[in-house]
Design an enzyme around this catalytic site. Structure first.
Site, mmCIF file in Angstrom:
data_model
loop_
_atom_site.group_PDB
_atom_site.id
_atom_site.type_symbol
_atom_site.label_atom_id
_atom_site.label_comp_id
_atom_site.label_asym_id
_atom_site.label_seq_id
_atom_site.Cartn_x
_atom_site.Cartn_y
_atom_site.Cartn_z
ATOM 1 N N ARG A 290 0.802 -1.116 -0.028
ATOM 2 C CA ARG A 290 -0.033 -0.055 0.208
ATOM 3 C C ARG A 290 0.837 1.198 0.120
ATOM 4 O O ARG A 290 0.822 2.350 -0.725
ATOM 5 C CB ARG A 290 -0.987 -0.183 1.235
ATOM 6 C CG ARG A 290 -1.726 1.070 1.397
ATOM 7 C CD ARG A 290 -2.593 1.384 2.773
ATOM 8 N NE ARG A 290 -3.076 -0.101 3.164
ATOM 9 C CZ ARG A 290 -4.042 -0.642 3.009
ATOM 10 N NH1 ARG A 290 -5.032 -0.004 2.162
ATOM 11 N NH2 ARG A 290 -4.395 -1.691 3.581
ATOM 12 N N ARG A 326 -13.184 -1.033 -1.592
ATOM 13 C CA ARG A 326 -12.589 -0.750 -0.250
ATOM 14 C C ARG A 326 -13.587 -0.063 0.762
ATOM 15 O O ARG A 326 -13.904 -0.279 1.707
ATOM 16 C CB ARG A 326 -11.340 0.066 -0.356
ATOM 17 C CG ARG A 326 -10.310 -0.614 -0.915
ATOM 18 C CD ARG A 326 -8.772 0.300 -0.902
ATOM 19 N NE ARG A 326 -8.152 0.262 0.563
ATOM 20 C CZ ARG A 326 -8.546 1.084 1.365
ATOM 21 N NH1 ARG A 326 -9.018 2.403 1.034
ATOM 22 N NH2 ARG A 326 -8.112 1.196 2.663
ATOM 23 N N CYS A 356 -26.451 -2.940 -8.198
ATOM 24 C CA CYS A 356 -27.380 -3.188 -7.457
ATOM 25 C C CYS A 356 -27.166 -3.677 -6.016
ATOM 26 O O CYS A 356 -27.573 -5.111 -5.802
ATOM 27 C CB CYS A 356 -28.548 -4.458 -8.245
ATOM 28 S SG CYS A 356 -29.096 -3.572 -9.588
ATOM 29 N N TYR A 385 -5.008 -1.818 -3.710
ATOM 30 C CA TYR A 385 -6.147 -2.558 -3.523
ATOM 31 C C TYR A 385 -7.410 -2.071 -4.063
ATOM 32 O O TYR A 385 -8.460 -2.276 -3.614
ATOM 33 C CB TYR A 385 -6.404 -2.686 -1.906
ATOM 34 C CG TYR A 385 -5.180 -3.395 -1.290
ATOM 35 C CD1 TYR A 385 -4.836 -4.689 -1.626
ATOM 36 C CD2 TYR A 385 -4.175 -2.564 -0.582
ATOM 37 C CE1 TYR A 385 -3.745 -5.181 -0.776
ATOM 38 C CE2 TYR A 385 -3.081 -3.452 -0.053
ATOM 39 C CZ TYR A 385 -2.717 -4.449 -0.299
ATOM 40 O OH TYR A 385 -1.703 -5.080 0.154
#
Ligand SMILES: *Cc1c(COP(=O)(O)O)cnc(C)c1O
Length: 427
Positions: A290, A326, A356, A385
Site C-alpha cells: 500500500r 474498499r 444493485c 487494493y
C-alpha cells in the site's frame, strides 16, 4: 487544495488554485476524454519516490525492498519497480507469473508468502529460482521439502512467525495475533528449523513476520521485530543461524489528511525497525505494498446522475463497488474531488455507483463541492487494493489503467469489453 511544493508528493493537484485536477503535469480531463471512464490513473514518479524513501531510510543496512504485488499487480508497475531494484512479495502462483512476465530477471528477488501454497505453485517457484519461501506451517514445510527433493532444487525458506502483537487496524487486515490464520507460534519455529536441518534440499534462509495492513503507528512493528530478534538470538544458541529478517509490510497511509507526510512516517518506521534489530547485521527484507502505490493512484469517474430523494442527494457515478470495493468492504475513506471545480457551496451527498447493492457506495453524507451530470470526480488514494480487488460483478467491464511518467501518459491496461467477459463461457 493547495499545490504541493514537491510535485510528486501530491501527484493529483490543480496546477494553479481553482484549476482542474492534474496528475503531475497531465490533465485528468484530457485522459478521461482519450481513454474513457472509469479510469485508474497512476503516477510512476510518486511510486519511485516512495521506493526511494524506504531505500534511504534503510541505507545503512543490507536490504531488499520486496513490493507486495497484491496491492497493485499491473505489469507496467512491476516492471517499473523491478527496474529500480525492487524485489517482490507474492502470495500466489499467478502473481509469480506476473513478475516473470514483467521482469523475469527479478525472479531471484521474489519471496513467496501465503498460508495455502499448492504443490503446483511451489514447483513453479522452485523452477523460477525465487529467493525464499515464507513458510506458514509445519505441513507446508514438509510439502516444500518433498517438492524440492522431487525437482532436485534447493529451497531457501523463512518461517513466518506469529509474534502475537496487536496492531490497531481494521479487523479484516490484522494478521499478527494467535487467533489469526497466519504464521506459526514462536516456540514451534525452533523445532521446525531443527527438523529442516535434516533435509538436504531445505536451506534455512531467514525468518519473517507480517502483522497486518494499514498500520499507522511504528510501535507494533518495533514490538514484533523485538520478539523476532530475540528468537533469532535463541536460534543462534541452538545452532541455527538466521541471516535474513523479513519484516513484512503493512505500513499505512493517511486517507483523510491531505498534508500527511510520507517521509516522516517512513523515518519513524525505520527508527522502530532499526532499534528492534540493533546488533543484527544480516539482511533486512521489507514488503511494503500500500505505502508504495496507494497515493500514486486515483480512480477518475464521471457523474451519471444527481438524484434527490427526500432529504438525501445521491451523486451516481459510472464507477462502482466492482471497480473499487474498499469503502464497501472495510468502510474505507477515499477523498473525492471534483476534477474541475464549480462555484457554489459544498453540501452533504452520498456518492454511489450503479450496482444493485446498498453497499455500493463510495461515501455517505460527504461534504462535496457542487457537481452536475457529466462532471468528472476523482477518488484519491486508490492506487492500492483498488484495481487489484476489482471484479466483473453486474457484468461490468473493468476500467482501463493509465501510467503517467513525467509529462507523458500511456495506457497500461485497456478497458475490458463485454466480449472479454463472455469469452470463457459456453452455453
Ligand atoms: C498483504 C501483505 C503485504 C503488504 O501489505 P501492505 O499493507 O500493502 O503493505 C506484505 N506482506 C505480506 C505477507 C502480505 O500478506
Amino acid at each position: 487544495m493547495t499545490v504541493s511544493s514537491k510535485p510528486f508528493s501530491r501527484p493529483f493537484h490543480p496546477p494553479q488554485p481553482g484549476a482542474a485536477l492534474h496528475c503531475g503535469t497531465v490533465s485528468l480531463e484530457a485522459l478521461a476524454k482519450q481513454f474513457g471512464t472509469p479510469l485508474y490513473v497512476y503516477s510512476a514518479d510518486q511510486i519511485l519516490e516512495r521506493l526511494a524513501l524506504f531505500q534511504a531510510a534503510f541505507a545503512e543496512r543490507d536490504r531488499l525492498i520486496c513490493y507486495a504485488v497484491k496491492a497493485n499487480s499491473a505489469l507496467a508497475i512491476l516492471k517499473l519497480l523491478a527496474a529500480h531494484g525492487a524485489g517482490f512479495d507474492i502470495v500466489s502462483g499467478g502473481e509469480l507469473e506476473r513478475v516473470l512476465a514483467a521482469a523475469p530477471e527479478a525472479a531471484e528477488r521474489v519471496v513467496f508468502s501465503g498460508v495455502g501454497k499448492t504443490a503446483a505453485e511451489i514447483d513453479l517457484a522452485l523452477n523460477a529460482g525465487i529467493l525464499s519461501f515464507n513458510v506458514e506451517s509445519e505441513g507446508e514445510l514438509d510439502l516444500l521439502a518433498a517438492r524440492a527433493q522431487k525437482l532436485r532444487k534447493h529451497a531457501r525458506f523463512a518461517i513466518r512467525v506469529n509474534p502475537d502483537v496487536f496492531a490497531e487496524t481494521h479487523p479484516y487486515i490484522s494478521t499478527g495475533l494467535h487467533e489469526h490464520k497466519f504464521g506459526v507460534a514462536m516456540k514451534t519455529a525452533l523445532a521446525m528449523y531443527k527438523r529442516a536441518a535434516s533435509s538436504k534440499w531445505l536451506e534455512a534462509h531467514g525468518i519473517s513476520v507480517h502483522i497486518g495492513s494499514q498500520i499507522a503507528s511504528a510501535e507494533p512493528f518495533g514490538a514484533a521485530l523485538e520478539r523476532v530478534h530475540k528468537l533469532v538470538r535463541q536460534l543462534a544458541k541452538a545452532g541455527v543461524e538466521i541471516r535474513v529478517i523479513d519484516a513484512g509490510g503493512g505500513l499505512g497511509i493517511d486517507y483523510y489528511n491531505r498534508s500527511f507526510d510520507p517521509g516522516k512516517r517512513v523515518q519513524a518506521y525505520a527508527k522502530a525497525v532499526n532499534a528492534a534489530l540493533d546488533g543484527f547485521s544480516g539482511k533486512l527484507l521489507i514488503e511494503p505494498g500500500r505505502f508504495l502505490v496507494a497515493q500514486a493512484g486515483a480512480l477518475v469517474t464521471r457523474v451519471v446522475n444527481v438524484k434527490r430523494s427526500g432529504k438525501k442527494t445521491f451523486v451516481i457515478t459510472d464507477a462502482a463497488m466492482n471497480d473499487l470495493i474498499r469503502p464497501a468492504l472495510y468502510q474505507a475513506h477515499h477523498e473525492i474531488v471534483p476534477v474541475k471545480p464549480r462555484s457554489g457551496k459544498a453540501r452533504a451527498v452520498d456518492v454511489v455507483g450503479p450496482v444493485c447493492e446498498t453497499g455500493d457506495f463510495f461515501a455517505r453524507d460527504r461534504e462535496l463541492a457542487p457537481v452536475e451530470p457529466g462532471d468528472l470526480v476523482a477518488l484519491l488514494d486508490a492506487g492500492a487494493y483498488g484495481m487489484a480487488q476489482s471484479s466483473n460483478y453486474n457484468t461490468r467491464p473493468r476500467p482501463a489503467e493509465v501510467l503517467v511518467e513525467g509529462r507523458t501518459a500511456r495506457l497500461i491496461r485497456r478497458r475490458e469489453t463485454i466480449a472479454d467477459l463472455l469469452a470463457p463461457e459456453m452455453i
